[in-house]
Design a protein around this motif. Structure first.
Motif, short mmCIF file in Angstrom:
data_model
loop_
_atom_site.label_atom_id
_atom_site.label_comp_id
_atom_site.label_asym_id
_atom_site.label_seq_id
_atom_site.Cartn_x
_atom_site.Cartn_y
_atom_site.Cartn_z
N ILE A 66 56.51 36.02 -3.89
CA ILE A 66 55.22 36.70 -4.12
C ILE A 66 54.19 36.09 -3.38
O ILE A 66 53.30 37.02 -2.85
CB ILE A 66 54.83 36.24 -5.90
N SER A 67 54.24 35.05 -2.90
CA SER A 67 53.32 34.60 -1.98
C SER A 67 53.39 35.35 -0.71
O SER A 67 52.44 35.48 0.40
CB SER A 67 53.33 33.01 -1.65
N GLY A 69 54.47 38.37 -0.59
CA GLY A 69 54.28 39.77 -0.74
C GLY A 69 55.55 40.67 -0.79
O GLY A 69 55.73 41.66 -0.38
N SER A 99 47.90 40.51 -9.17
CA SER A 99 46.91 39.78 -8.67
C SER A 99 47.22 39.80 -7.09
O SER A 99 46.36 39.09 -6.30
CB SER A 99 47.29 38.23 -9.20
N GLU A 100 48.45 40.18 -6.63
CA GLU A 100 48.49 40.14 -5.13
C GLU A 100 48.73 41.63 -4.83
O GLU A 100 49.52 42.42 -5.17
CB GLU A 100 50.03 39.40 -4.86
N LYS A 102 49.51 42.68 -1.88
CA LYS A 102 50.83 42.89 -0.96
C LYS A 102 52.13 43.36 -2.01
O LYS A 102 52.80 44.37 -1.73
CB LYS A 102 51.30 41.88 0.00
N CYS A 117 44.41 46.37 -7.92
CA CYS A 117 44.02 44.82 -7.81
C CYS A 117 42.45 45.06 -7.51
O CYS A 117 42.21 45.01 -6.16
CB CYS A 117 44.79 44.22 -6.70
#
Length: 558
Positions: A66-67, A69, A99-100, A102, A117
């Motif tokens: 997730i970090s 993307g 929340s992300e 990407k 988002c």
């Protein structure tokens, strides 16, 4: 349009459905006020689905994805199962708040679900995070806190991991400590000289080296006890027997005052500490050389390990040094002089830390600035090669050093240096040749065990080839003449086609070509084969077709 919220927690993925958005609208202030009260927020957002992580390692992998993307397969399955299905060719009647950004763009590309988002979605997700433990009944607040703490530690630990063999931080610490040790050893050695000179002042003029002075002070202690028996020991330390005799003679006629045994013990201990620091400084220098050869081999071979380490330390890291242009690298370490010159509109400095290189010292006074600019250019190239190349080689640094030597000769003697493109091509060729040689050596080592197997395979292949040749010789007719090569080709085409027809009939029926040897038993066998086996029937039919084709060819030739 309905709005779903994707919330990634330390325990798993969860999906929420936001209601009543038409009444509240997109006013974030109203959402902020409703977030704090669970009763009001529970009317807006309702829990839909939850997918727990299988283990702590799974949670770490999902968090890393997730970090970065990346949408994982687990997340894709979770969304496809729990979100309303969209028919092909039609737009979705809902959107997904993430929340992300990407991750949202990748979800929109793969699953074809519109994602958003914005500030409104972020406020809703903040409320979900605040009341998350109350939405899920079986989840306790303590369990959630432990999961967050463990995931936070593992995520941070994974981000801090680095390549152990290429750690420029170790070089920075080593060069700082080396400079500090140089200052400390120098000051401590002067203190030993001053302290022991009260007892033996003549020794300071005979022995100039600080390390040797501390060794002799520890060995001699009381000058009155020094005799000719100590000359071999002094000669081993000083490396010269004449100096050892001079020390003994000076001790006999010394003008120093006597010291108490306690004072001599303290001087001896302090001299031992200075010797230990000098030995540690030597070991630290060797450590720095090995680390520089691992981290920046080309820069070390070009400008030296100590100067290269100073450049890396001043820039902050090897990557920062690689990003610096050559003009910045040239004046690294001379920032105060640069800003002073800019403020007073004076002459800017020509060099910084690279002044300690031997090339600058060998250049003449008028060529120091020109050589510093050229050397900074080569150091920038070497640092970039060391930072971004995967192979650990010193070929480029040696070639760049040769270029600087040629530039020195050009300034002094006027000898034309080689072009940079030619030197770099030669360096690349040598690197490729070295890599191919290493690969060949590895292949030879690995192939030594398989040599017998390869030989056996070759023998088998040769046997198979011989067997194939024997089979071909049996199929072809030995009585048939060679292919015609004379001018009478038209007449011999007919004979050739007839021979081919006879050979094919022989290969199909398993009989000889000569008509005299065809007996009645052979004809009976032929009939039995055609009737008994379906495959033989097909072969016989193909033989008949070939006969017809050969007849047509003969008629065309005639």
């Amino acid at each position: 349009m309905a709005l779903y919220l994707l919330f990634e927690s330390a325990s798993g993925y969860s999906l929420f459905h936001a209601y009543g958005l038409d009444e509240i609208g997109q006013n974030t202030e109203a959402v902020k006020n409703s977030i704090l009260d669970l009763t009001r927020f529970g009317k807006i957002v309702k829990f839909e689905a939850f997918h727990p992580f299988a283990s702590a390692l799974d949670a770490l992998n999902q968090c890393n994805a997730i970090s970065e993307g990346i949408m994982t397969e687990e997340l894709s399955n979770f969304l496809s199962v729990n979100l309303p299905k969209v028919k092909d060719g039609k737009k979705a009647k809902f959107s997904l708040g993430v929340s992300e950004p990407k991750v949202g763009s990748q979800i929109a590309e793969t699953i074809k679900i519109p994602c958003q988002c914005n500030e409104f979605v972020m406020e809703l997700l903040r409320g979900v995070r605040l009341h998350f433990d109350r939405f899920i009944k079986d989840l306790k607040p303590t369990d959630l806190e432990l999961a967050r703490l463990g995931l936070g530690h593992s995520y941070s630990r994974a981000k801090v991991k680095f390549n152990v063999n290429r750690v420029d931080n170790m070089v920075i610490q080593a060069i700082f400590l080396l400079d500090t040790l140089d200052k400390d050893i120098n000051s401590f050695s002067m203190r030993v000289r001053e302290w022991y000179s009260w007892h033996f002042p003549e020794l300071a003029k005979i022995v100039n080296d600080n390390y040797l002075y501390a060794k002799i002070a520890k060995l001699v202690q009381n000058k009155s006890e020094l005799s000719e028996e100590h000359i071999p020991q002094l000669a081993d330390i000083l490396g010269d027997e004449d100096k050892a005799k001079e020390v003994v003679e000076a001790a006999k006629a010394s003008m120093g005052q006597d010291l108490s045994p306690l004072d001599l013990i303290n001087v001896q201990q302090f001299a031992q500490r200075v010797m230990d620091l000098a030995e540690y400084r030597k070991n630290l220098y060797e450590y720095l050389v090995t680390k520089m050869n691992d981290i920046a081999p080309n820069l070390a071979s070009l400008i030296g390990e100590v100067v290269g380490a100073r450049l890396i330390s001043h820039a902050g890291s090897l990557s920062n040094l690689a990003k610096c242009p050559a003009s910045t690298l040239q004046i690294l370490g001379a920032e105060k002089a640069l800003f002073r010159a800019l403020k007073t509109r004076g002459n800017t400095p020509k060099y910084g830390l690279i002044f300690h290189s031997s090339f600058i010292g060998r250049a003449s006074a008028r060529n120091k600035g020109r050589l510093a600019r050229y050397l900074a250019n080569k150091c920038s190239i070497a640092s970039r090669i060391d930072c971004f190349s995967e192979s650990n080689t010193t070929v480029f640094g040696q070639k760049l050093r040769e270029q600087v030597e040629e530039r020195l000769d050009f300034y002094d003697k006027g000898v034309a240096p080689r072009k940079n493109i030619d030197v770099m091509k030669a360096a690349v060729e040598t690197v490729l040749n070295d890599g191919s040689q290493k690969a060949d050596e590895m292949d030879i080592e690995n192939g030594a065990d398989d040599a017998s197997a390869k030989k056996s395979k070759k023998k088998k292949k040769s046997k198979d080839a011989d067997a194939m040749e024997v089979d071909k010789s049996t199929v072809t007719n030995e009585d048939t003449p060679a292919e015609p090569t004379t001018e009478k080709k038209k007449k011999k085409k007919k004979d050739k086609s007839n021979r081919e027809q006879e050979v094919t009939t022989e290969g199909v029926n398993g009989e000889n070509v000569d008509g005299a040897e065809q007996s009645g038993t052979a004809k009976k066998k032929k009939k039995n084969r055609e009737v008994s086996d379906d495959g033989d029937v097909e072969m016989a039919s193909t033989a008949k077709k070939k006969k017809k084709k050969n007849k047509v060819r003969n008629e065309e030739d005639e």
